[in-house]
Design an enzyme around this catalytic site. Sequence first.
Site, PDB file in Angstrom:
ATOM      1  N   TRP A   1       1.120   3.286  -2.350  1.00 43.42           N
ATOM      2  CA  TRP A   1       0.316   4.516  -2.925  1.00 43.42           C
ATOM      3  C   TRP A   1      -0.627   5.128  -1.822  1.00 43.42           C
ATOM      4  O   TRP A   1      -0.370   6.341  -1.719  1.00 43.42           O
ATOM      5  CB  TRP A   1      -0.379   3.656  -3.982  1.00 43.42           C
ATOM      6  CG  TRP A   1      -1.286   4.562  -4.841  1.00 43.42           C
ATOM      7  CD1 TRP A   1      -1.008   5.339  -5.931  1.00 43.42           C
ATOM      8  CD2 TRP A   1      -2.733   4.963  -4.677  1.00 43.42           C
ATOM      9  NE1 TRP A   1      -1.934   5.878  -6.541  1.00 43.42           N
ATOM     10  CE2 TRP A   1      -2.944   5.925  -5.732  1.00 43.42           C
ATOM     11  CE3 TRP A   1      -3.627   4.334  -3.789  1.00 43.42           C
ATOM     12  CZ2 TRP A   1      -4.353   6.249  -6.078  1.00 43.42           C
ATOM     13  CZ3 TRP A   1      -4.906   4.988  -4.094  1.00 43.42           C
ATOM     14  CH2 TRP A   1      -5.458   5.723  -4.991  1.00 43.42           C
ATOM     15  N   LYS A   2      -1.221   4.401  -1.000  1.00 39.13           N
ATOM     16  CA  LYS A   2      -1.971   4.946  -0.056  1.00 39.13           C
ATOM     17  C   LYS A   2      -1.402   5.838   0.944  1.00 39.13           C
ATOM     18  O   LYS A   2      -1.725   6.805   1.176  1.00 39.13           O
ATOM     19  CB  LYS A   2      -2.712   3.781   0.493  1.00 39.13           C
ATOM     20  CG  LYS A   2      -3.296   4.218   2.056  1.00 39.13           C
ATOM     21  CD  LYS A   2      -3.937   2.971   2.661  1.00 39.13           C
ATOM     22  CE  LYS A   2      -4.408   3.274   4.281  1.00 39.13           C
ATOM     23  NZ  LYS A   2      -5.645   4.077   4.109  1.00 39.13           N
TER      24      LYS A   2
ATOM     25  N   HIS B   1     -16.911  11.983   3.686  1.00 41.17           N
ATOM     26  CA  HIS B   1     -15.784  11.613   2.731  1.00 41.17           C
ATOM     27  C   HIS B   1     -15.204  12.975   2.617  1.00 41.17           C
ATOM     28  O   HIS B   1     -13.739  12.703   2.406  1.00 41.17           O
ATOM     29  CB  HIS B   1     -16.085  10.828   1.507  1.00 41.17           C
ATOM     30  CG  HIS B   1     -16.915   9.556   1.616  1.00 41.17           C
ATOM     31  ND1 HIS B   1     -18.396   9.440   1.462  1.00 41.17           N
ATOM     32  CD2 HIS B   1     -16.554   8.343   1.945  1.00 41.17           C
ATOM     33  CE1 HIS B   1     -18.791   8.437   1.797  1.00 41.17           C
ATOM     34  NE2 HIS B   1     -17.738   7.533   1.955  1.00 41.17           N
TER      35      HIS B   1
ATOM     36  N   CYS C   1     -25.462   3.242   0.953  1.00 38.14           N
ATOM     37  CA  CYS C   1     -24.770   4.236   0.320  1.00 38.14           C
ATOM     38  C   CYS C   1     -24.325   3.799  -1.140  1.00 38.14           C
ATOM     39  O   CYS C   1     -24.167   3.065  -1.549  1.00 38.14           O
ATOM     40  CB  CYS C   1     -23.550   4.881   1.276  1.00 38.14           C
ATOM     41  SG  CYS C   1     -22.397   3.425   1.503  1.00 38.14           S
TER      42      CYS C   1
ATOM     43  N   GLU D   1     -27.213   7.451   2.291  1.00 35.67           N
ATOM     44  CA  GLU D   1     -26.122   8.659   1.827  1.00 35.67           C
ATOM     45  C   GLU D   1     -26.880   9.366   0.809  1.00 35.67           C
ATOM     46  O   GLU D   1     -27.518   9.039  -0.200  1.00 35.67           O
ATOM     47  CB  GLU D   1     -25.071   7.805   0.868  1.00 35.67           C
ATOM     48  CG  GLU D   1     -23.938   8.806   0.400  1.00 35.67           C
ATOM     49  CD  GLU D   1     -24.314   9.136  -1.072  1.00 35.67           C
ATOM     50  OE1 GLU D   1     -23.872  10.224  -1.080  1.00 35.67           O
ATOM     51  OE2 GLU D   1     -25.084   8.386  -1.728  1.00 35.67           O
TER      52      GLU D   1
ATOM     53  N   CYS E   1     -22.486   8.476   6.068  1.00 38.83           N
ATOM     54  CA  CYS E   1     -22.049   6.922   6.537  1.00 38.83           C
ATOM     55  C   CYS E   1     -21.510   7.176   7.767  1.00 38.83           C
ATOM     56  O   CYS E   1     -21.487   8.235   8.438  1.00 38.83           O
ATOM     57  CB  CYS E   1     -21.018   6.787   5.277  1.00 38.83           C
ATOM     58  SG  CYS E   1     -21.828   6.597   3.504  1.00 38.83           S
TER      59      CYS E   1
ATOM     60  N   ARG F   1       0.762  -1.220  -0.056  1.00 37.30           N
ATOM     61  CA  ARG F   1      -0.085  -0.184  -0.171  1.00 37.30           C
ATOM     62  C   ARG F   1       0.941   1.165  -0.051  1.00 37.30           C
ATOM     63  O   ARG F   1       0.451   2.399   0.567  1.00 37.30           O
ATOM     64  CB  ARG F   1      -0.997  -0.235   1.202  1.00 37.30           C
ATOM     65  CG  ARG F   1      -1.930  -0.921   1.253  1.00 37.30           C
ATOM     66  CD  ARG F   1      -2.993  -0.965   2.420  1.00 37.30           C
ATOM     67  NE  ARG F   1      -2.135  -1.280   3.669  1.00 37.30           N
ATOM     68  CZ  ARG F   1      -2.366  -1.062   4.772  1.00 37.30           C
ATOM     69  NH1 ARG F   1      -3.776  -0.156   4.954  1.00 37.30           N
ATOM     70  NH2 ARG F   1      -1.633  -1.245   5.765  1.00 37.30           N
TER      71      ARG F   1
ATOM     72  N   GLU G   1     -17.572   0.883  17.187  1.00 32.92           N
ATOM     73  CA  GLU G   1     -17.060  -0.086  16.515  1.00 32.92           C
ATOM     74  C   GLU G   1     -15.484   0.224  16.720  1.00 32.92           C
ATOM     75  O   GLU G   1     -14.596  -0.169  15.485  1.00 32.92           O
ATOM     76  CB  GLU G   1     -17.518   0.042  15.139  1.00 32.92           C
ATOM     77  CG  GLU G   1     -18.944   0.094  14.762  1.00 32.92           C
ATOM     78  CD  GLU G   1     -19.533   0.040  13.669  1.00 32.92           C
ATOM     79  OE1 GLU G   1     -18.518  -0.172  12.531  1.00 32.92           O
ATOM     80  OE2 GLU G   1     -20.851   0.366  13.281  1.00 32.92           O
TER      81      GLU G   1
END
Length: 762
Positions: A20-21, A698, A647, A669, A730, A18, A488
């Site tokens: 790129w992330k 987001h 969503c 959403e 969301c 990852r 959560e």
Amino acid sequence: MTNVKTSSLGFPRIGLNREWKKSLEAYWKGNTDRETFLKEMDEQFLAALQTQLDQQIDIIPVSDFTLYDHVLDTAVMFNWIPKRFKDVHDPLDTYFAMARGTKDAVSCEMTKWFNTNYHYIVPEFEKGAQYRVTRNKPLEDYKRAKAALGTETKPVILGLYTFVALAKGYEQQDIKDIYSQMTPLYIQVLKELEQEGGKWVQIDEPALVTASHEEAAAVKEIYQTITEEVPGVNILLQTYFDSVDAYEELISFPVAGIGLDFVHDKGKNFEHLKAHGFPKGKVLAAGILDGRNIWKANLEERLNLTLELIQSAGVDEVWIQPSNSLLHVPVAKHPDEQLADDLLNGLSFAKEKLLELTLLKNGLVSGKAAIQTEIDEAHGHLQALKQYGAATNSAFAEEIDKLTEEDFKRSTTFEERLRIQNESLGLPLLPTTTIGSFPQTAEVRSARQKWRKKEWSDEQYEAFIQKETKKWIDIQEDLGLDVLVHGEFERTDMVEYFGEKLGGFAFTKYAWVQSYGSRCVRPPVIYGDVEFKEPMTVKETVYAQSLTSKKVKGMLTGPVTILNWSFARYDLPRKEIAFQIAQALRKEVEALEKAGIQIIQVDEPALREGLPLKERDWDEYLKWAAEAFRLSTSSVEDTTQIHTHMCYSNFEDIVDTIEDLDADVITIEHSRSHGGFLDYLEQHPYLKGLGLGVYDIHSPRVPSSDEMLTIIEDALKVCPADRFWVNPDCGLKTRQPEETIAALKHMVEAAKQARGKLAQTV
């Protein structure tokens, strides 16, 4: 003899670890300067190409690599930049502003890429806008690859028909004018590639799989114009995700090659090819390996299929390739992956799929005997995988056989349940809540890693989770939310968490896939029958409920979403797998209810994305999807309120199914759709409980309470106030605590103001 080449349609962007992330998020946080960020991205661009070269792929794509999303790349390339971003003058800042929003401008809408779990940024058409080529990204990428690696590549461009089909903001009568304005821009991009010496261009037109013959004929005119103006570039017109209905029209397009999916076509593309032939002078680009799932190919079966294809098509040149871009599967098997050998040997990710193509090419060119050893090995691995999966949940068949019609429906009507629940829950008008998750900070992620690495005991980790839960229960109470959630904090992912606690699932450590932007997920692997073992969420939910007198929602992920967001076994119909998951979730719902939880949310954000692309196939899928949800939720008492959440969907397509779920409340959403769903509700009222998202989670921007109040008031024009809920779009897992608290404070203020205005009208 037919010339056989291997081709790749696209490769994962995110890197094996990852990278790129990490580069993206470091840049967004200001921890990396622009020059370093772009240098890192260039290295990752070249690394993806090199991986494909190393697998001896003949025709390698470029320009599938992106800084965020390939549809957004196309929009920016052609100056489809909404006016609200015109004050952002730097091109890179504008690009990310469209994806993520700014303090003053909401981001562009994001929705699912066809029926996959990838999300694209929706292009916005604005009448009177001057569209032009701002930069020729395919050309830039082509030149970079040639200069750095000395290799000829195949630039990938999203086709005009598909680009417009994915866009919003225009009327049907505008389409012809859009084509007229945009076709010269495509010609400009291709001419510049031609001048640079480009030989092939892959133009992706997946929307053509649902086009009528009349629509395909109109698209053919576009390509006629393009090929007349740019005769020196060979166009591969690429379709995928299903069969092409307008096959006869498609094969008459004036292009050098046509790409067809022979995996997800249900056999139809092959039927069309046999019935109507294939032009001898065109390249047949045959998608013969599944680009959307992770199972090793049956090499003998794929070899025989390809041989039959070649014989039936009778063409001079065939490219064998995955069914679609490999964006939808992990990069490669990680050397540190920890899975049972019988399972790991049965898997094939992007890198391995390309190696399978190379093996198949060898078998086609040199004969089956040349790869017999590899054929036998693949067969052995698939047999071992089948045996490994057969060892799960022997009681499943008996449980399913005992199900009756009564197991799929609530015992009373919604209106009667609403009356009962209003009395028992005692909630105010326009109750406020969140979708479920709260920010997973670096501290939360670090604690989970320590626990997984055995650096923390179970007791230490549980104490930490309880501390975070209490902190956010207190925050929710201080903010004045009406229905609370536990946050959560124990969950990495809304599907992974449940799969880890159910039988029949396996989990990788490194098999990441891009979902949207820098958001990556590790889809569970369903390899056997699903089995409920013990309660999965009761302990955390009951603890949260013990901290407050307000109602706390139990939070579950629905059966269809777990299925659609997993790599599912290939030897059972998807309906059967969904029912297995639903039967397990039913037991969890009952356990929550028994523990005193009166509101239970069973999220189905992925219900629509499983919708077949062709409308004629919708009814069957939607019927069993709704049945799976009801199987999960229908055994509760009338006093228990069932919620669900969705969503990233065009909800108009599935309103009947949403009704058929028979949930007491659905949250949807909404803010990114810029009010589009309200127009539908005005004509088609939804009379059960409904919560429309009042702000976009987001984006890092914090909308004002006035902005949210406007959304609420607009919604109340078409939604009954006595069953309307106020919530974010969301879950809030990816947001920072400060912005989350600020946004929720504004949301609660907006709800109070709306209640006050409603009281004045009574």
